[in-house]
Every structure is written in structure tokens, then in C-alpha cells.
Design a protein around this motif. Sequence first.
Motif, PDB file in Angstrom:
ATOM      1  N   ALA A 103      29.060 -14.945  44.970  1.00  0.00           N
ATOM      2  CA  ALA A 103      27.732 -15.413  45.370  1.00  0.00           C
ATOM      3  C   ALA A 103      26.950 -15.999  44.203  1.00  0.00           C
ATOM      4  O   ALA A 103      25.749 -16.267  44.341  1.00  0.00           O
ATOM      5  N   SER A 104      27.601 -16.180  43.066  1.00  0.00           N
ATOM      6  CA  SER A 104      26.927 -16.795  41.929  1.00  0.00           C
ATOM      7  C   SER A 104      26.505 -18.211  42.303  1.00  0.00           C
ATOM      8  O   SER A 104      27.288 -18.982  42.852  1.00  0.00           O
ATOM      9  N   VAL A 105      25.258 -18.568  42.011  1.00  0.00           N
ATOM     10  CA  VAL A 105      24.740 -19.897  42.329  1.00  0.00           C
ATOM     11  C   VAL A 105      24.857 -20.791  41.105  1.00  0.00           C
ATOM     12  O   VAL A 105      25.168 -20.330  40.004  1.00  0.00           O
ATOM     13  N   ALA A 106      24.588 -22.065  41.274  1.00  0.00           N
ATOM     14  CA  ALA A 106      24.631 -22.992  40.150  1.00  0.00           C
ATOM     15  C   ALA A 106      23.505 -22.672  39.172  1.00  0.00           C
ATOM     16  O   ALA A 106      22.375 -22.356  39.580  1.00  0.00           O
ATOM     17  N   CYS A 107      23.805 -22.785  37.887  1.00  0.00           N
ATOM     18  CA  CYS A 107      22.778 -22.538  36.867  1.00  0.00           C
ATOM     19  C   CYS A 107      21.645 -23.555  36.963  1.00  0.00           C
ATOM     20  O   CYS A 107      20.514 -23.276  36.550  1.00  0.00           O
ATOM     21  N   THR A 108      21.947 -24.735  37.495  1.00  0.00           N
ATOM     22  CA  THR A 108      20.924 -25.770  37.638  1.00  0.00           C
ATOM     23  C   THR A 108      20.022 -25.529  38.835  1.00  0.00           C
ATOM     24  O   THR A 108      18.984 -26.179  38.978  1.00  0.00           O
ATOM     25  N   ASP A 139      39.240 -10.674  40.273  1.00  0.00           N
ATOM     26  CA  ASP A 139      38.266  -9.750  39.688  1.00  0.00           C
ATOM     27  C   ASP A 139      36.852 -10.251  39.983  1.00  0.00           C
ATOM     28  O   ASP A 139      36.520 -11.403  39.718  1.00  0.00           O
ATOM     29  N   THR A 140      36.001  -9.393  40.518  1.00  0.00           N
ATOM     30  CA  THR A 140      34.642  -9.794  40.914  1.00  0.00           C
ATOM     31  C   THR A 140      33.558  -9.262  39.977  1.00  0.00           C
ATOM     32  O   THR A 140      32.370  -9.390  40.272  1.00  0.00           O
ATOM     33  N   SER A 141      33.948  -8.688  38.844  1.00  0.00           N
ATOM     34  CA  SER A 141      32.965  -7.964  38.028  1.00  0.00           C
ATOM     35  C   SER A 141      31.888  -8.861  37.429  1.00  0.00           C
ATOM     36  O   SER A 141      30.798  -8.384  37.097  1.00  0.00           O
ATOM     37  N   PHE A 142      32.162 -10.154  37.267  1.00  0.00           N
ATOM     38  CA  PHE A 142      31.155 -11.058  36.718  1.00  0.00           C
ATOM     39  C   PHE A 142      30.493 -11.916  37.802  1.00  0.00           C
ATOM     40  O   PHE A 142      29.737 -12.827  37.483  1.00  0.00           O
ATOM     41  N   GLN A 143      30.778 -11.646  39.040  1.00  0.00           N
ATOM     42  CA  GLN A 143      30.227 -12.463  40.120  1.00  0.00           C
ATOM     43  C   GLN A 143      28.854 -11.973  40.570  1.00  0.00           C
ATOM     44  O   GLN A 143      28.471 -10.839  40.337  1.00  0.00           O
ATOM     45  N   ASP A 144      28.131 -12.887  41.203  1.00  0.00           N
ATOM     46  CA  ASP A 144      26.844 -12.629  41.875  1.00  0.00           C
ATOM     47  C   ASP A 144      25.667 -12.575  40.902  1.00  0.00           C
ATOM     48  O   ASP A 144      24.646 -13.196  41.163  1.00  0.00           O
ATOM     49  N   TRP A 145      25.776 -11.815  39.815  1.00  0.00           N
ATOM     50  CA  TRP A 145      24.647 -11.701  38.885  1.00  0.00           C
ATOM     51  C   TRP A 145      24.648 -12.808  37.833  1.00  0.00           C
ATOM     52  O   TRP A 145      23.702 -12.919  37.058  1.00  0.00           O
ATOM     53  N   THR A 146      25.678 -13.639  37.823  1.00  0.00           N
ATOM     54  CA  THR A 146      25.782 -14.773  36.897  1.00  0.00           C
ATOM     55  C   THR A 146      25.451 -16.071  37.632  1.00  0.00           C
ATOM     56  O   THR A 146      25.265 -16.087  38.843  1.00  0.00           O
ATOM     57  N   CYS A 147      25.402 -17.180  36.879  1.00  0.00           N
ATOM     58  CA  CYS A 147      25.278 -18.507  37.491  1.00  0.00           C
ATOM     59  C   CYS A 147      26.462 -19.365  37.065  1.00  0.00           C
ATOM     60  O   CYS A 147      27.070 -19.150  36.016  1.00  0.00           O
ATOM     61  N   ASN A 148      26.796 -20.339  37.905  1.00  0.00           N
ATOM     62  CA  ASN A 148      27.978 -21.180  37.703  1.00  0.00           C
ATOM     63  C   ASN A 148      27.621 -22.531  37.093  1.00  0.00           C
ATOM     64  O   ASN A 148      26.542 -23.080  37.351  1.00  0.00           O
ATOM     65  N   GLY A 192      51.490 -18.221  23.020  1.00  0.00           N
ATOM     66  CA  GLY A 192      51.059 -18.387  24.400  1.00  0.00           C
ATOM     67  C   GLY A 192      50.686 -19.821  24.731  1.00  0.00           C
ATOM     68  O   GLY A 192      50.585 -20.689  23.859  1.00  0.00           O
ATOM     69  N   THR A 193      50.454 -20.066  26.016  1.00  0.00           N
ATOM     70  CA  THR A 193      50.032 -21.378  26.486  1.00  0.00           C
ATOM     71  C   THR A 193      48.763 -21.236  27.315  1.00  0.00           C
ATOM     72  O   THR A 193      48.490 -20.173  27.892  1.00  0.00           O
ATOM     73  N   GLY A 194      48.009 -22.322  27.397  1.00  0.00           N
ATOM     74  CA  GLY A 194      46.736 -22.311  28.104  1.00  0.00           C
ATOM     75  C   GLY A 194      46.870 -22.106  29.595  1.00  0.00           C
ATOM     76  O   GLY A 194      45.885 -21.810  30.268  1.00  0.00           O
ATOM     77  N   SER A 195      48.084 -22.252  30.147  1.00  0.00           N
ATOM     78  CA  SER A 195      48.276 -22.099  31.587  1.00  0.00           C
ATOM     79  C   SER A 195      48.079 -20.660  32.045  1.00  0.00           C
ATOM     80  O   SER A 195      48.048 -20.380  33.237  1.00  0.00           O
ATOM     81  N   VAL A 196      47.928 -19.737  31.118  1.00  0.00           N
ATOM     82  CA  VAL A 196      47.717 -18.346  31.497  1.00  0.00           C
ATOM     83  C   VAL A 196      46.332 -18.140  32.128  1.00  0.00           C
ATOM     84  O   VAL A 196      46.101 -17.149  32.808  1.00  0.00           O
ATOM     85  N   VAL A 197      45.400 -19.089  31.904  1.00  0.00           N
ATOM     86  CA  VAL A 197      44.076 -18.993  32.512  1.00  0.00           C
ATOM     87  C   VAL A 197      43.756 -20.259  33.297  1.00  0.00           C
ATOM     88  O   VAL A 197      44.224 -21.351  32.970  1.00  0.00           O
ATOM     89  N   ASN A 198      42.972 -20.084  34.335  1.00  0.00           N
ATOM     90  CA  ASN A 198      42.419 -21.187  35.114  1.00  0.00           C
ATOM     91  C   ASN A 198      40.911 -21.090  34.983  1.00  0.00           C
ATOM     92  O   ASN A 198      40.274 -20.277  35.640  1.00  0.00           O
ATOM     93  N   GLY A 199      40.334 -21.894  34.083  1.00  0.00           N
ATOM     94  CA  GLY A 199      38.929 -21.714  33.739  1.00  0.00           C
ATOM     95  C   GLY A 199      38.795 -20.455  32.900  1.00  0.00           C
ATOM     96  O   GLY A 199      39.369 -20.339  31.834  1.00  0.00           O
ATOM     97  N   ILE A 200      38.054 -19.469  33.425  1.00  0.00           N
ATOM     98  CA  ILE A 200      37.917 -18.196  32.717  1.00  0.00           C
ATOM     99  C   ILE A 200      38.806 -17.118  33.332  1.00  0.00           C
ATOM    100  O   ILE A 200      38.924 -16.028  32.766  1.00  0.00           O
ATOM    101  N   TYR A 201      39.421 -17.414  34.481  1.00  0.00           N
ATOM    102  CA  TYR A 201      40.199 -16.405  35.196  1.00  0.00           C
ATOM    103  C   TYR A 201      41.683 -16.474  34.839  1.00  0.00           C
ATOM    104  O   TYR A 201      42.254 -17.568  34.763  1.00  0.00           O
ATOM    105  N   PRO A 202      42.333 -15.328  34.651  1.00  0.00           N
ATOM    106  CA  PRO A 202      43.794 -15.332  34.524  1.00  0.00           C
ATOM    107  C   PRO A 202      44.413 -15.865  35.806  1.00  0.00           C
ATOM    108  O   PRO A 202      43.885 -15.650  36.903  1.00  0.00           O
TER     109      PRO A 202
END
Length: 534
Positions: free
Chosen positions: A155-160, A137-146, A94-104
Motif C-alpha cells: 500500500a506504499s504510495v508514490a513519494c510525489t 517480504d512486506t516489512s518495508f511496505q505501507d509505511w514507506t513511499c515509492n 555475485g551478479t546483480g541478477s540476485v535482486v530485482n530493484g531492492i527485492y531478492p
Amino acid sequence: MASFQRLSLILMTTAASAALSACNGADNVASPGAGSVVIVQPTPTPTPAPTGTPTPTPITAAQFAAVTAVNGISISADQQLAVVNAGTNNNINGTGSVVNGIYPTSATSATTASDPSALSSFFTSTNYAGALNGPTDTSFQDWTCNSSTANFGGASVACTAVPAVGTGGATATCPTGTIDDGLVQTFRACRLPANITTSLTLPKISGVYYRLRGQTEVGTDQGPSGGAGVTLTIEPGVVIAADSTEATNDLLLVNRGSKLMAVGTRAAPIIFTSQQNLAANGVSDSTQGQWGGIILLGRSTTAVCAAGTGGTTGTPCQQAIEGVTGRFYGGSDEADSSGQVSYVQIRYSGIAISDGNELQGLTLGATGSGTVIDHIQSHNSADDGVEIFGGTTNMKYFAVTGADDDGFDVDNGWRGFVQFMIAAQKVSGATADSFSTEIDSNNAEDLIPRTWGRYANFTFIQTANAPAAIRLRGGADFNFVNGIVKSPSGVACINLIAGEPASGQPSTIRDANPALQDQGPPKFNSVYFACQGR
């Protein structure tokens, strides 16, 4: 004069006839017919065939797998690659282009998926590889920080960012059972007692955060088979911060028999962080190691025993947890419960007390299957995101972002399941010898219970200059299903290690032996590998 004009007319007529004759001659050679004009079409330049994305050169075994010798024993790169190729639907090129950051980058699965629910009813049936089902996919959104390590969107806010403590701290009152430490910034600091000996609830009060000072303990150790302790309950949206005004290592430890009930919601996660994070610009994207983290100790099984326990001693196997002094985990109750931790962020934790003696974001010591762990983010730990010492706890929706050591570290006979897991190391790279997951039996490979696990729907974004993204050693038994693994140039994808031979076979890949709880070699199904920065 007339003669001259006549002579001129004769000469002109002769010249015209000659010219016409020349034209007719040319017409006889080249013209297709009277009155026709020939237009010669230029030969068109051929349109090059589309090249598409170049097919990468097939990866070699030496690039795919790192070889490490222990006790003079090693598993060759060819042997490791053969283990992966024995599975189904794996893509090793495989190649790394399959993901953009953590998202496929596509809603189409990176490789043909398998159904993890066939392994256990704990697993949700899925039809995609990786922790996320495509770019929306939104399953990790909102309750995490970026952070720069992982941007979850939504709606995930910055961890800082300063957590949502709220206003009104100047007039707020600390609840019964806590200690009023006055105002910090504009927030009311309500400190937890060092020893919580009766059950305590921390309600969400606007303008109030709860403070940890030093080693804060819930209950006292009830032993490997003792009675019930006390419960610390934390309501959704509560912020707990370590005390930066004194030098002791701040941490929260839940002793055997007691429980932590920290249950947030998607919109109101519970946040454990450092006091520095309560001020604007108080932390940065690289901040870590500002407090110790959370330790849950349980009475499930463990393989590594303190002197005088386990075996024929009559006392169940137990062991001292690392990072603190004289606090034990272990017992014989595989269904033991240390409570529930859901929708929780753990920011800027992790402290190395000494080599091999560290505090992580979250530490589980022999917690049982009755312990519920889901929707957790461990962010910027100075050590592991989570380390599990024995026990039988299962986990779902767990993100480790920015850890300076391993993402998921399991050992000492842990036996369990994890689904929907993300390990995304720091963009700048974690420390050397840091793995997305490190799976171990501490070079004591036939201790019972044998370390045994099942990972499903995982995304490992390796950046550290470690030997590999996945390290499995000590004869541990594992299945990997529906995963995406990405590693940088110079870093392999897997590193299988054995320290003991049996019948000429290295322990980690030897044939199954039920008498030793040995399933045989690890199994990989539907895993997309993008190794070596490809």
C-alpha cells in the motif's frame, strides 16, 4: 506373319528373363530377404547440453576493492580482498541478477546466512542475506513511499503524491500552541513557534498540516549534563511541511535534554516534507533539497571535542553540530534519550550550507541508546540520508532512497547497531564520491571512543560513480553480517582506508589493540557482493 509373332514372343521372353535375372542379382547383393523393404534412418542431430547461466569470470582484487592513499598510506586491493576472504560465507563473484530493484529474486538466501543475534541481543535472528527475506517480504511496505529509486509495493504510495492531510481545512482550528497561517491549497497551515519552550502535542486533524518556518527548536540546550527539557509529541498520520514562502533554511532541531516523540503507525506514518509536496505535481521524482531536515542532539559520548572540552578539562567532550550555528551535542550519558522516531518519512530534505557543512534528512548528534529510531525512510535528500555524529543510538528498519550523497554516514565515535537497512541511490546516480555507507573517524584514528558499529541484514544498491559502495576509513571497527551489495560498472564494492600506521600495519586493518578500543580488521560474514555491474 506367324513367324514374326513367334520371333516377337521369343524376344519378349528373353528380355523378361534378363530383367528378372538383373533383379535377382540386385537382391543377392542388397536385400535382407524376400519381400523386405529397407528404410535407412537418418542420423539424429545431437541435442546440445544445456549451458545454464554462464559462470562469471572471477573478480580481481583491483575490481573488487578501490585503493585510496591518505597521508602516504594505502591499503592494497589484495589486502582488502584478504580481509573479506577471512570471513565466512561471503560471495565476491555475485551478479546483480540476485535482486530485482531492492527485492531478492528468490526466497532462497543469496548466500548462506549467519545469525546476527550472536553479536548482540539487539539483533533479530535471521536466516537470509539482505534487508528483505525474498520477493514477498512486506516489512518495508505501507509505511514507506515509492519512487523510481525503490518500489516497496503493498500500500506504499508514490513519494510525489500529496500526503493524506485530509479534508475540512477551511473550517479546521489550529491547536493551542500553534499559529494559524491560513489556507495553503485547501489545507489549514498551523505553524510551529520558532522556539518550543513548553511541551506541545500535534494531533491529527483532518485538513490540517503543521508548518516549519526557519529554524524551529524544541527546548533550549540543557548542556552536557543538565536537566530535562520539553517534549514535542506528534501523533500518527500527521503531516509537517516546510514553509516555501520565505528564504531561511527550514528545519526541526531538538536540543540536548529535550525529546521528539514522533511515533506513527504502519498504516498512518508521520510525514515530514516540503510545502511543494502538498500540491498535485508540485514535486517530481528528482526533487530534493527543499528544506533542511531533522536534527536530534543528545548527551551521549563523542570523540571529536570543541576547544576547552574533553580530556582533562573537567567538561565532557562536546561539539557543535554542522548545518546550524552554536548548537552542541555530546556528554557522558550513553543511555541518554532524545525520544522516539518511528514510522516516519522524511521527504525532499538536505541542504549544503558549505562544503562539509550540510543538513541531511536526519542528523543525530551524540544521541544515546535510550533514543529509539526505527521504521524510517529518508527520501531524496540533497545530502546524506542520515548522518550520525558520535553517540550510542541503535536503529532498525531504515530505508534511504534517492540520496544525493551517502546513504548511511557515521563518524565521530558513533558506537551502535543497525539492522534491516536499505540504501538505494537515485536511478540516475547520485553525485560523485557518494557511498551507500561512509564510515569515518575524521582522520584522527585513535580518538576514544573509536567509531564502532555492526550492520546486519543490509541491502546497498549503489548507482553513483563513487570509488565503492562501502567506504570505511579512519581506523573504524565494523562487522558486516547478512548483506547484499550491488555496484555499477566502474565502481568497486569496498574501499578500506587508513591514515595512520602502527607497527608497520595500516590502522584500519592492524592487529587488535584493546587499549585503543581496536578490534583489528573489519569483519565480513555472509555478504553477497555483485560488483562492477556484473
